[in-house]
Design an enzyme around this catalytic site. Structure first.
Site, short mmCIF file in Angstrom:
data_model
loop_
_atom_site.label_atom_id
_atom_site.label_comp_id
_atom_site.label_asym_id
_atom_site.label_seq_id
_atom_site.Cartn_x
_atom_site.Cartn_y
_atom_site.Cartn_z
N ASP A 1 -32.01 31.62 -31.86
CA ASP A 1 -32.62 31.14 -30.99
C ASP A 1 -32.99 29.57 -30.68
OD1 ASP A 1 -34.21 32.71 -31.52
OD2 ASP A 1 -34.99 32.27 -33.89
N LYS A 2 -33.49 29.11 -29.52
CA LYS A 2 -32.71 28.10 -29.15
C LYS A 2 -32.41 27.24 -30.35
CE LYS A 2 -34.96 24.72 -25.69
NZ LYS A 2 -36.06 24.22 -25.15
#
Ligand code: URA
Length: 235
Positions: A104-105
């Site tokens: 994920d970011k």
């Protein structure tokens, strides 16, 4: 044995046509001789190749370990957002690199970047169950019941997780070490949220048997050695 133009094109990540031009201009030496015939064959793994007196190494594929920072996405095309490929140092950039797997970011840690589709496939294949280890900081502590549920395999609405291991780091039940053997979207966050626990920080520290190199600062990367590449697939 491989044609010189093919070896040069692969090593320098240039087109076959550009490789032929370099060779014809006399800029390439192989085993201490200037070679002007692009068709001449050499052993790509042992030939000593130079371009303008600079040593060239034959790498069919590259494998890069990055300590992914927060705020970049694990894709090759960010459509406006910064990607792990964008932040590679210029001398490591080449065509067709992509991240093997997703973080994920806001997740940090071990990101493998390669142009080897086959290896990526085998790492990501659900059949191979390559374990991935994460450290998760939580907004509240977990308990032994949750450890058992992780071991049984948590059931989401749409899927059942494979058994995962969960342990407290240094006796702190708000810092979890989690090993999962698949890669469902937001899997770890969803596993904890099943018990109304939020993941505040998430870092991947290991893929297969290979640990993230702790000397890499966020955003830094280095090439994997041959031994390390096999270790990734070696459960
Ligand atoms: N699980 C998550 O929830 N996020 C990640 O980035 C990786 C695993």
């Amino acid at each position: 044995m491989e044609r010189l133009d093919k070896i040069i094109a692969t090593s320098l990540q240039i087109s076959r046509k550009d490789a032929i031009t370099l060779i014809k201009k006399g800029r390439i030496t192989a085993n201490n001789k200037t070679i002007k015939d692009p068709k001449e064959k050499f052993d790509e793994n042992s030939a000593e190749l130079f371009c303008d007196n600079k040593r060239i190494y034959y790498n069919k594929y590259v494998y890069i370990m990055m300590n992914k920072p927060k705020g970049v996405i694990s894709a090759s095309n960010g459509k406006g957002e910064k990607t792990v490929i964008d932040i590679l140092p210029n001398d490591m950039k080449r065509k067709n690199l992509f991240p093997a797997g997703r973080l994920d970011k806001d997740t940090t840690g071990f990101m493998l970047i390669t142009d080897d589709g086959e290896l990526t496939h085998s790492i990501l294949s659900p059949k191979n169950h390559i374990p991935k280890t994460y450290i998760a900081k939580l907004d509240k502590p977990f308990d032994d019941e949750i450890i058992k549920e992780f071991e049984k395999g948590i059931e989401f609405k749409d899927a059942k997780c494979l058994p995962a291991t969960l342990e407290a780091v240094g006796g702190d039940y708000q810092v979890a070490k989690v090993v999962i053997r698949q890669g469902m979207y937001h899997q770890i966050k969803r596993m904890f949220s099943h018990f109304s626990i939020n993941v505040v920080e998430l870092k991947r520290i290991k893929m297969g048997a290979l640990d993230l190199d702790e000397s890499l600062k966020y955003g830094e990367c280095r090439y994997l050695t041959k031994e390390e590449i096999s270790a990734i697939c070696d459960k």
